[in-house]
Design a protein around this motif. Structure first.
Motif, mmCIF file in Angstrom:
data_model
loop_
_atom_site.group_PDB
_atom_site.id
_atom_site.type_symbol
_atom_site.label_atom_id
_atom_site.label_comp_id
_atom_site.label_asym_id
_atom_site.label_seq_id
_atom_site.Cartn_x
_atom_site.Cartn_y
_atom_site.Cartn_z
ATOM 1 N N UNK A 292 0.872 -1.281 -0.087
ATOM 2 C CA UNK A 292 0.031 0.099 0.022
ATOM 3 C C UNK A 292 1.002 1.402 0.032
ATOM 4 N N UNK A 293 2.241 1.118 0.636
ATOM 5 C CA UNK A 293 2.889 2.326 0.776
ATOM 6 C C UNK A 293 3.640 2.447 -0.765
ATOM 7 N N UNK A 294 3.672 1.412 -1.388
ATOM 8 C CA UNK A 294 4.500 1.235 -2.800
ATOM 9 C C UNK A 294 3.139 2.108 -3.621
ATOM 10 N N UNK A 295 2.040 1.733 -3.352
ATOM 11 C CA UNK A 295 0.931 2.191 -4.660
ATOM 12 C C UNK A 295 0.909 3.855 -4.207
ATOM 13 N N UNK A 296 1.310 4.352 -3.143
ATOM 14 C CA UNK A 296 1.381 5.634 -3.085
ATOM 15 C C UNK A 296 2.303 6.325 -3.818
ATOM 16 N N UNK A 297 3.532 5.535 -3.402
ATOM 17 C CA UNK A 297 4.702 6.206 -4.400
ATOM 18 C C UNK A 297 4.161 6.063 -6.014
ATOM 19 N N UNK A 298 3.738 4.936 -6.489
ATOM 20 C CA UNK A 298 3.524 4.792 -7.804
ATOM 21 C C UNK A 298 2.651 5.939 -8.266
ATOM 22 N N UNK A 299 1.609 6.337 -7.298
ATOM 23 C CA UNK A 299 0.539 7.485 -7.879
ATOM 24 C C UNK A 299 1.197 8.741 -7.904
ATOM 25 N N UNK A 300 2.312 8.982 -7.153
ATOM 26 C CA UNK A 300 3.155 10.207 -7.289
ATOM 27 C C UNK A 300 4.564 10.158 -8.164
ATOM 28 N N UNK A 301 4.391 9.043 -8.975
ATOM 29 C CA UNK A 301 5.872 8.927 -9.700
ATOM 30 C C UNK A 301 6.889 8.383 -9.510
ATOM 31 N N UNK A 302 7.063 8.035 -8.099
ATOM 32 C CA UNK A 302 8.236 7.587 -7.413
ATOM 33 C C UNK A 302 8.347 6.074 -7.629
#
Length: 439
Positions: A292-302
């Motif tokens: 879930x933390x990684x999904x947040x990073x994906x949504x911000x382009x990281x």
């Protein structure tokens, strides 16, 4: 101009006759209230709609959580509650879907799902029973049938009614078509306050009938309220369809006081069986938190950080296909195409009937120019959830790359039937124009 009067009169007569017919054939006895109510959804239709939608909405919720022990446990708890409900003969099914959000929903016909995210926040079997009993309450009280009837009649009396009056008749086919649209949106319905209040009352009643401590119901509401204040986005889906008002909380507390002390014991909360059957869920919970933390990073382009987190997550929970799916997505966005292919293949091997696994595998394989295997994966995705525009688009791209223009054109044409705007639609349109299929 003079012919409009008779036409309108004939259309009005046709509409009136249809309304009369609907009211004559649409009577049903509500099993909870034992009162007759107008319903355009028969029990047979309710079961058929639920049976059709259940696999689709399971896939939309990231498929089944792959733990047979937990699935059997939730099915057992749900069936125990359903057997003491007002509609015990419905073909109830219960499952745990793999969404991280806290949510639960009922489809027509007693098809009920609860998310992994919801179960992971609970502490005892009585709380799980509260969630399932509430959804059973919606089924028992025929809330789906009420919604379906209200929306269908509203459509008949407004948009469809107007078109009938203008056309002078032809009501039957239009009504059935509109009803189909309403049926497809049943799980998107928002329950009224009265319906939520009734489901609360029935849910606690079913818990008591099934020998659960009704305090578990109040505990669950308190837990939802606390999580909603702490992480509003985690409960967005649940609150959008199940608004948790202060009045509902107070009413549940008052209702609890009406039940005697007989079942209000620690034993009737059934903590030990719950912990036993959720052992694997707790084991993989940290890996899903990383996902879930990684999904947040994906949504911000990281994508680089997301890929790193997901590598840690798959190391902690190597059998969880969904985590491998997101790892493949992150690796693709981070420019690690070969690694993405390996991760996607691993996801497919772990869960061959997961739509997201097949679709992501198809996309990453296309990017690596492995068109034949990409087509195989996308074809399987299309069997699981049919006619999704993005799947059809990549199938077309593969056919195009393989020099099979007619097949590509058919795929692009199918995409344009569903999507008219955006880069995907623009690409399909341009190709069809260039190839002479469109002018």
């Amino acid at each position: 101009m003079e012919s409009k009067g008779p036409m309108k009169k004939e259309g009005s007569r046709t509409l009136f006759l249809w309304v009369i017919v609907l009211f004559l054939v649409g009577c049903a006895v509500n099993p909870v209230t034992q009162r007759s109510q107008f319903s355009l959804m028969s029990p047979q239709q309710e079961v058929a709609i639920g049976r059709e939608l259940y696999p689709l909405y399971t896939q939309m919720s990231y498929g089944l959580f792959q733990d047979p022990t937990l699935q059997d446990y939730v099915q057992t708890v749900g069936k125990r509650l359903a057997s003491v409900s007002h509609r015990p003969n419905m073909p109830y099914e219960f499952n745990v879907v793999n969404g991280s959000e806290m949510n639960a929903y009922a489809l027509p016909g007693g098809k009920i799902s609860v998310t992994r995210g919801m179960v992971s926040k609970l502490h005892n079997e009585a709380q799980l029973a509260a969630v399932l009993a509430h959804e059973i309450g919606h089924v028992s009280a025929m809330h789906h049938a009420t919604f379906y009837t209200r929306q269908t009649v509203a459509s008949l009396l407004t948009g469809l009614g107007a078109s009938m009056l203008q056309a002078g008749g032809g009501a039957g086919g239009d009504l059935l078509a509109q009803a189909g649209v309403v049926a497809a949106n049943l799980v998107l319905m928002k329950y009224s306050r009265d319906q939520e209040r009734q489901a609360d009352e029935l849910g606690m009643e079913y818990m008591v009938r099934a020998q659960y401590n009704p305090a578990g119901y109040v505990q669950t509401i308190a837990l939802l309220q606390e999580e909603g204040q702490r992480q509003p986005s985690l409960l967005e889906s649940f609150f959008s369809s199940h608004p948790l008002t202060t009045e509902r909380i107070m009413a549940s507390n008052r209702r609890l006081e009406q039940y005697g002390p007989g079942l209000r014991t620690p034993e009737a909360l059934r903590k030990a069986p719950f912990r036993e059957h959720t052992r694997y869920l707790r084991q993989v919970a940290p890996a899903y938190a990383l996902m879930d933390e990684a999904k947040q990073d994906l949504s911000t382009g990281n994508a680089v950080r997301a890929a790193s987190l997901l590598a840690q997550a798959t190391a902690q929970a190597p059998k969880e296909a969904l985590i491998w799916v997101f790892r493949a997505m992150a690796e693709k966005k981070a420019g690690k195409g070969r690694e993405a292919v390996l991760s996607a293949r691993r996801a497919v091997k772990l869960y061959p009937t997961l739509y997201h696994a097949r679709y992501v595998a198809g996309v990453v394989l296309f990017d690596e120019r492995n068109h034949r295997e990409s087509l195989e994966q996308l074809t399987e995705a299309n069997k699981i959830v049919a006619d999704q525009p993005s799947v059809l688009f990549y199938m077309g791209r593969n056919w195009e790359a393989m020099g099979q223009r007619d097949r590509a054109a058919r795929a692009y044409h199918a995409v344009l039937k569903k999507v008219q705007k955006g880069p995907m639609a623009q690409y399909c349109y341009q190709r069809l124009v260039e190839w002479g299929y469109l002018r």
